[in-house]
Design a protein around this motif. Structure first.
Motif, PDB file in Angstrom:
ATOM      1  N   UNK A   1      20.040 -19.431  62.215  1.00 51.34           N
ATOM      2  CA  UNK A   1      20.986 -18.339  62.391  1.00 51.34           C
ATOM      3  C   UNK A   1      22.380 -18.873  62.750  1.00 51.34           C
ATOM      4  N   UNK A   2      23.429 -18.538  61.971  1.00 44.50           N
ATOM      5  CA  UNK A   2      24.743 -19.091  62.299  1.00 44.50           C
ATOM      6  C   UNK A   2      25.316 -18.550  63.607  1.00 44.50           C
ATOM      7  N   UNK A   3      24.724 -17.474  64.145  1.00 45.48           N
ATOM      8  CA  UNK A   3      25.263 -16.898  65.380  1.00 45.48           C
ATOM      9  C   UNK A   3      24.614 -17.492  66.623  1.00 45.48           C
ATOM     10  N   UNK A   4      23.490 -18.188  66.411  1.00 44.11           N
ATOM     11  CA  UNK A   4      22.849 -18.833  67.548  1.00 44.11           C
ATOM     12  C   UNK A   4      22.938 -20.334  67.317  1.00 44.11           C
ATOM     13  N   UNK A   5      23.022 -21.086  68.381  1.00 43.80           N
ATOM     14  CA  UNK A   5      23.076 -22.531  68.219  1.00 43.80           C
ATOM     15  C   UNK A   5      21.700 -23.122  68.493  1.00 43.80           C
ATOM     16  N   UNK A   6      20.902 -23.159  67.443  1.00 43.24           N
ATOM     17  CA  UNK A   6      19.560 -23.707  67.567  1.00 43.24           C
ATOM     18  C   UNK A   6      19.449 -24.908  66.641  1.00 43.24           C
ATOM     19  N   UNK A   7      18.681 -25.906  67.047  1.00 43.28           N
ATOM     20  CA  UNK A   7      18.413 -27.038  66.165  1.00 43.28           C
ATOM     21  C   UNK A   7      16.921 -27.325  66.146  1.00 43.28           C
ATOM     22  N   UNK A   8      16.493 -28.017  65.095  1.00 43.86           N
ATOM     23  CA  UNK A   8      15.081 -28.385  64.973  1.00 43.86           C
ATOM     24  C   UNK A   8      14.950 -29.877  65.170  1.00 43.86           C
ATOM     25  N   UNK A   9      13.933 -30.298  65.910  1.00 45.20           N
ATOM     26  CA  UNK A   9      13.685 -31.728  66.048  1.00 45.20           C
ATOM     27  C   UNK A   9      12.265 -32.040  65.599  1.00 45.20           C
ATOM     28  N   UNK A  10      12.020 -33.331  65.318  1.00 42.07           N
ATOM     29  CA  UNK A  10      10.752 -33.676  64.687  1.00 42.07           C
ATOM     30  C   UNK A  10       9.659 -34.074  65.678  1.00 42.07           C
ATOM     31  N   UNK A  11       9.908 -33.935  66.978  1.00 42.91           N
ATOM     32  CA  UNK A  11       8.852 -34.264  67.949  1.00 42.91           C
ATOM     33  C   UNK A  11       8.180 -32.974  68.426  1.00 42.91           C
ATOM     34  N   UNK A  12       6.875 -33.054  68.649  1.00 44.82           N
ATOM     35  CA  UNK A  12       6.135 -31.836  68.997  1.00 44.82           C
ATOM     36  C   UNK A  12       5.237 -32.085  70.208  1.00 44.82           C
ATOM     37  N   UNK A  13       4.331 -31.141  70.431  1.00 50.66           N
ATOM     38  CA  UNK A  13       3.433 -31.227  71.581  1.00 50.66           C
ATOM     39  C   UNK A  13       2.618 -32.521  71.560  1.00 50.66           C
ATOM     40  N   UNK A  14       2.362 -33.033  70.362  1.00 49.86           N
ATOM     41  CA  UNK A  14       1.600 -34.275  70.253  1.00 49.86           C
ATOM     42  C   UNK A  14       2.295 -35.423  70.975  1.00 49.86           C
ATOM     43  N   UNK A  15       3.643 -35.376  71.001  1.00 51.06           N
ATOM     44  CA  UNK A  15       4.396 -36.437  71.649  1.00 51.06           C
ATOM     45  C   UNK A  15       4.692 -36.098  73.105  1.00 51.06           C
ATOM     46  N   UNK A  16       4.137 -34.982  73.580  1.00 41.91           N
ATOM     47  CA  UNK A  16       4.345 -34.615  74.975  1.00 41.91           C
ATOM     48  C   UNK A  16       5.506 -33.673  75.217  1.00 41.91           C
ATOM     49  N   UNK A  17       6.118 -33.158  74.159  1.00 45.25           N
ATOM     50  CA  UNK A  17       7.235 -32.232  74.317  1.00 45.25           C
ATOM     51  C   UNK A  17       6.720 -30.922  74.907  1.00 45.25           C
ATOM     52  N   UNK A  18       7.482 -30.338  75.833  1.00 46.21           N
ATOM     53  CA  UNK A  18       7.068 -29.067  76.429  1.00 46.21           C
ATOM     54  C   UNK A  18       8.247 -28.100  76.439  1.00 46.21           C
ATOM     55  N   UNK A  19       7.955 -26.829  76.563  1.00 42.57           N
ATOM     56  CA  UNK A  19       9.002 -25.805  76.598  1.00 42.57           C
ATOM     57  C   UNK A  19       9.851 -26.012  77.848  1.00 42.57           C
ATOM     58  N   UNK A  20      11.160 -25.837  77.719  1.00 45.28           N
ATOM     59  CA  UNK A  20      12.154 -26.029  78.792  1.00 45.28           C
ATOM     60  C   UNK A  20      12.541 -27.488  78.993  1.00 45.28           C
ATOM     61  N   UNK A  21      12.041 -28.371  78.141  1.00 43.24           N
ATOM     62  CA  UNK A  21      12.406 -29.780  78.314  1.00 43.24           C
ATOM     63  C   UNK A  21      13.866 -30.009  77.930  1.00 43.24           C
ATOM     64  N   UNK A  22      14.626 -30.734  78.768  1.00 43.29           N
ATOM     65  CA  UNK A  22      16.029 -30.999  78.426  1.00 43.29           C
ATOM     66  C   UNK A  22      16.166 -32.029  77.308  1.00 43.29           C
ATOM     67  N   UNK A  23      17.248 -31.865  76.546  1.00 39.42           N
ATOM     68  CA  UNK A  23      17.523 -32.750  75.418  1.00 39.42           C
ATOM     69  C   UNK A  23      18.933 -33.289  75.586  1.00 39.42           C
ATOM     70  N   UNK A  24      19.134 -34.571  75.327  1.00 38.16           N
ATOM     71  CA  UNK A  24      20.488 -35.114  75.428  1.00 38.16           C
ATOM     72  C   UNK A  24      20.730 -36.149  74.332  1.00 38.16           C
TER      73      UNK A  24
END
Lengths: 267, 162
Positions: free
Chosen positions: A104-127
């Motif tokens: 959506x051009x009105x929201x600033x969202x991005x997709x990354x290629x790491x998932x729960x398998x790599x230990x990613x969790x909701x609310x995790x910070x990204x830098x």
């Protein structure tokens, strides 16, 4: 149906559908990937040598700095020990790559290629290498979605690094600007101040750079000053990003990835 | 009476797949605000051309995929697409008779309705408002409609989709 989703009952369905969708995302990402690969394999020997030399000198510089850092960290720990306060555990990171897709051009969202398998969790910070970029909002089997700090629906607790003044920074919907709407007119803040995460809210670990103040407008007839800042992270340029594991989540990461390497950065 | 043999299902699938890809292909700068709703356009065409085959159910499923693709609320695009399919099926006999430019205007109105429903969802879920450029995609869709129509009709005739 929509209400159902708000209570996260449909996560399994979304996860299933996302697996079918994954090839489409891959296909869309492919041209960018190919161009990247092409430019890498086509660059001349001289270019590579130059880049190598540059990286080498940069590495040397970083190493020297990190030596000093280690020293400071030890001193910090000693002082904290004297004060009797808790030890701050070093944060760990995981490298992720962006998918080159537009949402959506009105929201600033991005997709990354790491998932729960790599230990990613909701609310995790990204830098990225320059500052905080955002936080993970959805984890699916094929990708994770991240909300950037400039999204109009996103706020991040920050602190002015010069004097420790705490406030909240909100996204504006412009990729190079966030605003600080809750500071009174007489707040001690000026152009050029660096904003770092304050660690309140327990999502972002404290002490990471977020933005630099670019404009302070104090209008006497308004209750709050109008302050805008520019994110230090390269929000629309970085391709490789870092997922930060801090505090208790490090244990989770160990659980899902490996049991080796207790210290330092992990790839 | 001979039952009608359905054929060319792969072509319908392929067009929807292309629409999904176009829905998330990165576009430079301001162009992304004008991105037309490709899947809605494709759905309108198929509902108009073969209404006995493509209908509300297909629209709903396509919308569901679109939701997952764009990371919106599950069911948001699905409902919009289902409503769109219903309207087109109701109107298809009339729209088929129109000249291309009149068809384009009807498509513009349908897309506006689609956009309105999306806006309504955003309102309910408390998203910040989006300004006037939110109404650009239907216009882009209207401009593109004649070309999409001619292209898809050509495909439909060469591959005998019915």
């Amino acid at each position: 149906m929509t209400l159902d989703h708000r209570q996260q009952h449909l996560h399994a369905l979304r996860a299933g559908l996302s697996l079918i969708i994954a090839p489409i995302e891959y296909l869309v990402d492919l041209p960018a990937e190919v161009v990247h690969w092409f430019s890498e394999s086509m660059s001349s020997r001289q270019q590579l040598q130059e880049e190598n030399a540059r990286l080498h000198s940069q590495n040397l510089l970083m190493q020297a700095r990190s030596l000093k850092n280690a020293d400071l960290e030890a001193e910090n720990r000693r002082l904290r020990g004297l004060l009797g306060s808790s030890l701050k555990v070093a944060d760990r990171v995981l490298i992720a790559e962006l998918y080159n897709v537009d949402l959506d051009p009105y929201k600033h969202l991005i997709r990354i290629n790491k998932t729960a398998r790599h230990g990613v969790f909701v609310d995790q910070p990204l830098m990225d290498a320059f500052g905080i970029m955002g936080q993970v909002i959805k984890v699916l089997p094929s990708h994770s979605t991240v909300r950037l700090i400039t999204d109009p629906g996103h706020s991040i607790p920050v602190q002015v690094s010069r004097n420790g003044l705490r406030t909240i920074a909100t996204g504006t919907g412009q990729i190079n600007r966030i605003s600080l709407p809750y500071l009174p007119n007489n707040a001690d803040i000026r152009k050029g101040d660096r904003l770092v995460t304050s660690g309140l809210g327990e999502i972002y670990p404290p002490g990471y750079p977020v933005a630099t103040v670019t404009d302070v407008k104090r209008t006497p007839d308004r209750a709050f000053a109008q302050i805008s800042a520019e994110p230090t992270a390269h929000l629309n340029r970085s391709r490789e990003v870092l997922l930060v594991f801090s505090g208790q989540h490090i244990k989770n990461m160990h659980h899902s990835v490996s049991k080796k390497k207790r210290k330092g950065k992990n790839k | 009476m001979k039952p009608v043999v359905h054929q060319g299902g792969w072509l319908i699938l392929a067009t929807f797949l292309a629409a999904f890809i176009l829905a998330i292909v990165p576009l430079p700068g301001l162009l992304q605000f004008v991105r037309p709703e490709w899947s809605a356009l494709i759905l309108i065409y198929w509902c108009m051309a073969i209404p006995e085959r493509i209908g509300v159910g297909y629209g709903w499923i396509a919308g569901l995929f679109l939701d997952v693709l764009k990371g919106t609320l599950l069911g948001q695009h699905a409902l919009c697409m289902a409503v769109l399919a219903y309207l087109v099926i109701n109107l298809h006999q009339r729209i088929r008779l129109f000249p291309l430019w009149q068809q384009a205007i009807v498509v513009w109105m349908l897309l506006n309705l689609y956009q309105l429903l999306l806006l309504w969802f955003d309102g309910i879920t408390g998203q910040p408002s989006k300004g006037l450029q939110f109404w650009l995609p239907p216009i882009a869709g209207m401009v593109l409609w004649p070309w999409i129509f001619i292209l898809l009709r050509h495909f439909r005739r060469t591959f005998k989709v019915q």
